[in-house]
Enzyme design. Sequence first.
Site, PDB file in Angstrom:
ATOM      1  N   ASP A 196     -66.113   4.176  11.009  1.00  0.00           N
ATOM      2  CA  ASP A 196     -65.715   5.357  11.767  1.00  0.00           C
ATOM      3  C   ASP A 196     -65.373   6.452  10.782  1.00  0.00           C
ATOM      4  O   ASP A 196     -65.044   6.177   9.634  1.00  0.00           O
ATOM      5  CB  ASP A 196     -64.440   5.068  12.569  1.00  0.00           C
TER       6      ASP A 196
HETATM    7  P1  ATP Z   1     -64.814   8.697  14.816  1.00  0.00           P
HETATM    8  O1  ATP Z   1     -65.657   7.773  15.597  1.00  0.00           O
HETATM    9  O2  ATP Z   1     -65.340   9.126  13.540  1.00  0.00           O
HETATM   10  O3  ATP Z   1     -63.400   8.301  14.740  1.00  0.00           O
HETATM   11  P2  ATP Z   1     -63.906  10.618  16.499  1.00  0.00           P
HETATM   12  O4  ATP Z   1     -62.897   9.626  16.851  1.00  0.00           O
HETATM   13  O5  ATP Z   1     -63.519  11.861  15.861  1.00  0.00           O
HETATM   14  O6  ATP Z   1     -64.993   9.979  15.644  1.00  0.00           O
HETATM   15  P3  ATP Z   1     -64.025  11.118  19.176  1.00  0.00           P
HETATM   16  O7  ATP Z   1     -62.589  10.911  19.118  1.00  0.00           O
HETATM   17  O8  ATP Z   1     -64.869  10.348  20.101  1.00  0.00           O
HETATM   18  O9  ATP Z   1     -64.692  10.935  17.801  1.00  0.00           O
HETATM   19  O10 ATP Z   1     -64.219  12.649  19.404  1.00  0.00           O
HETATM   20  C1  ATP Z   1     -65.469  13.196  19.723  1.00  0.00           C
HETATM   21  C2  ATP Z   1     -65.296  14.643  20.095  1.00  0.00           C
HETATM   22  O11 ATP Z   1     -64.468  14.725  21.241  1.00  0.00           O
HETATM   23  C3  ATP Z   1     -64.605  15.479  19.030  1.00  0.00           C
HETATM   24  O12 ATP Z   1     -65.532  16.038  18.152  1.00  0.00           O
HETATM   25  C4  ATP Z   1     -63.925  16.544  19.843  1.00  0.00           C
HETATM   26  O13 ATP Z   1     -64.806  17.607  20.115  1.00  0.00           O
HETATM   27  C5  ATP Z   1     -63.627  15.858  21.147  1.00  0.00           C
HETATM   28  N1  ATP Z   1     -62.222  15.400  21.190  1.00  0.00           N
HETATM   29  C6  ATP Z   1     -61.606  14.620  20.300  1.00  0.00           C
HETATM   30  N2  ATP Z   1     -60.342  14.386  20.653  1.00  0.00           N
HETATM   31  C7  ATP Z   1     -60.126  15.048  21.802  1.00  0.00           C
HETATM   32  C8  ATP Z   1     -59.016  15.196  22.686  1.00  0.00           C
HETATM   33  N3  ATP Z   1     -57.846  14.611  22.454  1.00  0.00           N
HETATM   34  N4  ATP Z   1     -59.164  15.964  23.774  1.00  0.00           N
HETATM   35  C9  ATP Z   1     -60.346  16.546  24.030  1.00  0.00           C
HETATM   36  N5  ATP Z   1     -61.414  16.451  23.253  1.00  0.00           N
HETATM   37  C10 ATP Z   1     -61.337  15.709  22.135  1.00  0.00           C
END
Ligand code: ATP
Length: 915
Positions: free
Chosen positions: A337
């Site tokens: 991740d």
């Molecule tokens: P990784 O898999 O590398 O940990 P990540 O955890 O950053 O990736 P997600 O958390 O799925 O990936 O986030 C994907 C997208 O969702 C982000 O790029 C952002 O645009 C959006 N996002 C992340 N956190 C939030 C939140 N708390 N509320 C709304 N949108 C969010």
Amino acid sequence: MTSDGTSSSAGLAWHAESAEVVLAALACDAEAGLSDAVVRRRQARYGANALPPPPSPSRWRRFLAQCQNVLIYVLLASALVTALLGHWLDCSVILGVVLINALIGYLQEGKAEQALTAIRALLSPQAQVRRSGEHRALPSEQLVPGDLVFLNAGDRVPADLRLLRLRGLTIDESALTGESLAVEKQLAPVAPAAVLGERTNLAFSGTLVTRGQGMGVVVAIGSATEIGRISTLLGQVQPMSTPLLRQLDRFGHWLAWLILALSLFTLLFGALVRHYSLAEMFLAAVGLAVAAIPEGLPAVITITLAIGVQRMARRHAIIRRLPAVEALGSVTVICSDKTGTLTRNEMTVQRILTADNELELQGSGYGPQGRFLLAGQELAPEDLPWLQVLSRVALLCNDARVSRQDGQWTLVGDPSEGALISLAMRAGLDPDAERQAAPRWDEIPFESEHRFMATLHHDHQGQRWLLLKGAPERVLALCAHQQTAGGPAPLDTAAWQNAMTDAAATGLRLLALARRPAPELAALTFAEVEAGGFTLLAVLGLWDPPREEAIAAVARCRAAGMQVKMITGDHQLTARAIGERLGLASEVRVLGGDALDRLDDACLAEVVDDYVIFARASPEHKLRLVAALQRRGEVVAMTGDGVNDAPALKRADVGIAMGHKGTEAAKEAAEMVLMDDNFASIAAAVEEGRTVYDNIGKAIVFILPTNFGEAGVVLVSVLLGLTLPMTPVQILWVNMITAVTLALAEAFERGEPDIMDRPPRPPLAPLLSPLLIWRILLVSLLLVAGSLGLFLWQQAEGMPLDQSRTLAVNTLVMGEIVYLFNVRHLRSSVLNREGLLGNPYVLLTIGILILFQLLFTYLPLMQRLFGTQPLGLLEWGWIGLFGLALLLLMELEKVILNLIFRHGRQRCAGPDDSH
Ligand code: ATP
């Protein structure tokens, strides 16, 4: 009422009562939870929320378990034979071998098990509770009846709960009921006679939340819970077994039969062809069997594994299943991740894109200090009225909390959301006041699957707003308008795309904010959000720096022949920019989730190697990626934290869960848990995994030749019809004092310096590679030649038999000592300071061994028992010379082999020679 406030609940069927009755019976305030004073009283009354540990086997049993091995059975049979023949000394020495072996195994394994238990305790689950009006995370053990507990997807339910609030809560109760279909929970009372599976308003301790959220009040803890009553979770003790151990077990069986056959052959050949006396041959055959049996091997290997696990724990990687230790050494691809593992997960908003302009925000941490810049000019937040509007949305559509503790701003919740609260404070908003002015009515929490969060608010003027924040492509697709200084205007998607591309290319993580009035809305549904019609307020660019240590670890992994792939929910361009900073590959190619969806499994396996980043990826993609990589023959380590990552973690060769961010579901599916969520710890664990495998190889390559050398001396003498250079009882002695002791020192060996410069070990490589077999044979031969040669030579010189035998025994032991140094490095030279003095355990065991040999040679009692004679300086000189010659010869062998390997590297593979 009792002294702690609970009414006697005996006989109260929690599932049949209304929430109010349950709360009243438990004297719990549904908003604030229990007060700390009440908690203390209840803890004193009910004790810890834990099940009694499974009974551990008695000491005797554990001691005897050490002897349950085919190799030891052969020894015991030999002891019986010698006892029947009335050779008590032989018998007692053989029993001595068995005892010493079992004792060392027992003590070391006991220590190892204690250490493993201690390591597992580090993984004890946490519960989210509300006490004295505060939200707290605490060890599940501290829960008491009446506590308010929050449940989220991926949690293991920490106690029996009567549910009070829920949203789409489904729980897998198979641990309790055996029913594999997850149960959809609800709040209404059910019939008093309902069976466990039908008590749908209860959440049972030990079951797993598969979807949704909930909140409930604890009605039973520890052994009073349903799972406590049937105690199915008891006895979940992990067997100390791995594929390698099983392979060795089979090898042990095979070896035991071979040795028995060889002994029988020696007996018959000696008695019938060479005309030794039958009694003498019987003892010689027993001596040969005892000498050849590597009885210490199983214990040494188990201990090596346990030491490896402890070392990994020290480097923040907790092994949940032992086979992972071996698998780690073979990993060829690490899928990680991004957020929090490769990056620091410390977010700050650095850029604010609006329809009118682009604002820079300077400042670090989660506090309210920061500067807003427009085209390089600092601006006061009050000059930017629209900034307040978007900051308010950022603040309200948000579950994180920041607070000031000891002068430091600290965050509880998701760092992306923490950054938004900090933005709001920098824009001059007071979080508490804002939340009170526009209370939240309903919400759809953020999840990686749908990539947005929505909340419904109403203010005191009676207005209702639907607020939305999420990944830009999700949010933009739901917007019809954009907010400009002059009011809402039609959405200009192309302009936004351009601005976002620029921001993402610098590695910023993008998050869009939107809102829409919702005058009639009382509850929030997906359909309501997906109806669209929002007005886009802004897209925020958040900076999450890569971890310095991850950059170094990625480089080390690549040098070690592993690919590092990043799987992230983030935007492709953001991911590429971060991937480049991390140095994932010379050319960083990104495959998006949409494109991935269009590939079938076979195509994915074809192209998966071409990409190092998988962006906008979901947990299902992770599963497909693991499968595709495995189809290509890769050994895959995969990280994950959410409940939906569990299938991918299970499927991976080494599933790795995050200790902080990870859900219980992910941890339970994983083989390994990272206490610090840090990629660098994966690299450290791989290094230790390789070391363990190396050390096991070293133990084998040490133990077998010493055993075969001892046996070979007898065998060769009998075959050639020579006087035995060692009496059977002397051979037994050598075996007794060298059996486990010497080899154990190898278990503590550190990884060789080049351990991360080698490619991964092929998983199917046989334990005994050609190099190992060659070396085992060579050393066995040299040991036989040395002790037999010196014996025969001195006999020819007229040395008395007893003295020549003492010489032969000491020569053999010297050979083993020298060889122990040589084995410390399988390929590189040990003729340097580190090689000779680097492992204190080696020096200590050798010191002890020398002491024993001196007693064996000079102590009158020993001389009587073992028929030894004192040796003079000259004899010791010969022994020393043999040792030196052996050392130099074996070092020369390394040089020659290295030269050969350099030419044909890829031809041999095994635990030791995989390069
Ligand atoms: P990784 O898999 O590398 O940990 P990540 O955890 O950053 O990736 P997600 O958390 O799925 O990936 O986030 C994907 C997208 O969702 C982000 O790029 C952002 O645009 C959006 N996002 C992340 N956190 C939030 C939140 N708390 N509320 C709304 N949108 C969010």
